[in-house]
Design a protein around this motif. Sequence first.
Motif, PDB file in Angstrom:
ATOM      1  N   ALA A  78       0.839  -1.204   0.000  1.00 47.40           N
ATOM      2  CA  ALA A  78       0.000   0.000   0.000  1.00 47.40           C
ATOM      3  C   ALA A  78       0.873   1.253   0.000  1.00 47.40           C
ATOM      4  O   ALA A  78       0.582   2.236  -0.693  1.00 47.40           O
ATOM      5  N   TYR A  79       1.956   1.209   0.762  1.00 52.97           N
ATOM      6  CA  TYR A  79       2.881   2.343   0.802  1.00 52.97           C
ATOM      7  C   TYR A  79       3.535   2.555  -0.561  1.00 52.97           C
ATOM      8  O   TYR A  79       3.634   3.681  -1.048  1.00 52.97           O
ATOM      9  N   GLU A  80       3.992   1.485  -1.189  1.00 57.78           N
ATOM     10  CA  GLU A  80       4.609   1.602  -2.505  1.00 57.78           C
ATOM     11  C   GLU A  80       3.622   2.152  -3.532  1.00 57.78           C
ATOM     12  O   GLU A  80       3.983   2.966  -4.383  1.00 57.78           O
ATOM     13  N   ALA A  81       2.362   1.729  -3.459  1.00 52.27           N
ATOM     14  CA  ALA A  81       1.338   2.246  -4.370  1.00 52.27           C
ATOM     15  C   ALA A  81       1.103   3.735  -4.125  1.00 52.27           C
ATOM     16  O   ALA A  81       0.965   4.522  -5.071  1.00 52.27           O
ATOM     17  N   PHE A  82       1.068   4.134  -2.847  1.00 48.45           N
ATOM     18  CA  PHE A  82       0.897   5.540  -2.496  1.00 48.45           C
ATOM     19  C   PHE A  82       2.040   6.383  -3.074  1.00 48.45           C
ATOM     20  O   PHE A  82       1.811   7.429  -3.669  1.00 48.45           O
ATOM     21  N   CYS A  83       3.298   5.917  -2.905  1.00 48.21           N
ATOM     22  CA  CYS A  83       4.454   6.654  -3.420  1.00 48.21           C
ATOM     23  C   CYS A  83       4.393   6.788  -4.938  1.00 48.21           C
ATOM     24  O   CYS A  83       4.662   7.857  -5.487  1.00 48.21           O
ATOM     25  N   ALA A  84       4.026   5.719  -5.616  1.00 51.40           N
ATOM     26  CA  ALA A  84       3.922   5.754  -7.075  1.00 51.40           C
ATOM     27  C   ALA A  84       2.861   6.757  -7.507  1.00 51.40           C
ATOM     28  O   ALA A  84       3.062   7.510  -8.471  1.00 51.40           O
ATOM     29  N   GLU A  85       1.738   6.790  -6.809  1.00 47.71           N
ATOM     30  CA  GLU A  85       0.656   7.721  -7.131  1.00 47.71           C
ATOM     31  C   GLU A  85       1.115   9.175  -6.924  1.00 47.71           C
ATOM     32  O   GLU A  85       0.818  10.049  -7.738  1.00 47.71           O
ATOM     33  N   GLN A  86       1.840   9.432  -5.855  1.00 45.77           N
ATOM     34  CA  GLN A  86       2.330  10.778  -5.580  1.00 45.77           C
ATOM     35  C   GLN A  86       3.301  11.236  -6.668  1.00 45.77           C
ATOM     36  O   GLN A  86       3.258  12.388  -7.095  1.00 45.77           O
ATOM     37  N   GLU A  87       4.182  10.340  -7.101  1.00 45.45           N
ATOM     38  CA  GLU A  87       5.154  10.700  -8.127  1.00 45.45           C
ATOM     39  C   GLU A  87       4.494  11.002  -9.465  1.00 45.45           C
ATOM     40  O   GLU A  87       4.968  11.850 -10.212  1.00 45.45           O
ATOM     41  N   ARG A  88       3.393  10.349  -9.772  1.00 45.62           N
ATOM     42  CA  ARG A  88       2.686  10.615 -11.039  1.00 45.62           C
ATOM     43  C   ARG A  88       2.113  12.015 -11.061  1.00 45.62           C
ATOM     44  O   ARG A  88       2.038  12.647 -12.106  1.00 45.62           O
ATOM     45  N   GLY A  89       1.716  12.529  -9.896  1.00 49.16           N
ATOM     46  CA  GLY A  89       1.080  13.839  -9.836  1.00 49.16           C
ATOM     47  C   GLY A  89       2.046  15.009  -9.781  1.00 49.16           C
ATOM     48  O   GLY A  89       1.630  16.154  -9.812  1.00 49.16           O
ATOM     49  N   LEU A  90       3.340  14.750  -9.706  1.00 50.09           N
ATOM     50  CA  LEU A  90       4.309  15.833  -9.588  1.00 50.09           C
ATOM     51  C   LEU A  90       4.531  16.524 -10.928  1.00 50.09           C
ATOM     52  O   LEU A  90       4.685  15.885 -11.950  1.00 50.09           O
ATOM     53  N   GLU A  91       4.544  17.860 -10.872  1.00 54.48           N
ATOM     54  CA  GLU A  91       4.864  18.635 -12.058  1.00 54.48           C
ATOM     55  C   GLU A  91       6.374  18.825 -12.113  1.00 54.48           C
ATOM     56  O   GLU A  91       7.046  18.836 -11.091  1.00 54.48           O
ATOM     57  N   LYS A  92       6.894  19.023 -13.326  1.00 54.89           N
ATOM     58  CA  LYS A  92       8.319  19.283 -13.478  1.00 54.89           C
ATOM     59  C   LYS A  92       8.627  20.659 -12.883  1.00 54.89           C
ATOM     60  O   LYS A  92       7.941  21.636 -13.161  1.00 54.89           O
ATOM     61  N   PHE A  93       9.663  20.717 -12.056  1.00 56.83           N
ATOM     62  CA  PHE A  93      10.041  21.961 -11.404  1.00 56.83           C
ATOM     63  C   PHE A  93      10.975  22.756 -12.305  1.00 56.83           C
ATOM     64  O   PHE A  93      11.965  22.229 -12.811  1.00 56.83           O
ATOM     65  N   THR A  94      10.646  24.023 -12.537  1.00 61.84           N
ATOM     66  CA  THR A  94      11.524  24.914 -13.289  1.00 61.84           C
ATOM     67  C   THR A  94      11.579  26.253 -12.576  1.00 61.84           C
ATOM     68  O   THR A  94      10.614  26.670 -11.929  1.00 61.84           O
ATOM     69  N   LEU A  95      12.710  26.908 -12.689  1.00 63.04           N
ATOM     70  CA  LEU A  95      12.871  28.239 -12.110  1.00 63.04           C
ATOM     71  C   LEU A  95      12.500  29.296 -13.133  1.00 63.04           C
ATOM     72  O   LEU A  95      12.743  29.131 -14.325  1.00 63.04           O
TER      73      LEU A  95
END
Length: 123
Positions: A21-38
């Motif tokens: 469940a933790y691994e699934a949660f981490c994978a889900e969080q990573e999918r929602g991350l936007e690319k960071f740019t300055l």
Amino acid sequence: MEGFAVSELDSFFNSAEECAAYEAFCAEQERGLEKFTLAEPALVCRWRMARRGVPLLNRHIRALSHRVVNGAPLTANMLSWAKQHVEWSLAAGEYDDPNGVLMLVIDVNGDALMSVGPYEPLA
């Protein structure tokens, strides 16, 4: 979770299901991350390192507290972030030159990025 085998994570959980469940949660969080740019840099600090440390780090942070971005002094949160990330970056030791440069860039929106690299004198 990258870098860990499931057997290494097992000790942190009560069951294999909890670990999954933790691994699934981490994978889900990573999918929602936007690319960071300055955006456009508003402040650039280059701090020379010595033997994998930044001499007089607290003095550098105090000096940073007097700097202004978009007409306002840096926030206490930004100063805390900078100090913590300097310490983390140095502790991680994922750089080749122990006498390199730690660079902090803060953009016009107040977002920041930190990197560690070799010392190259400014021309």
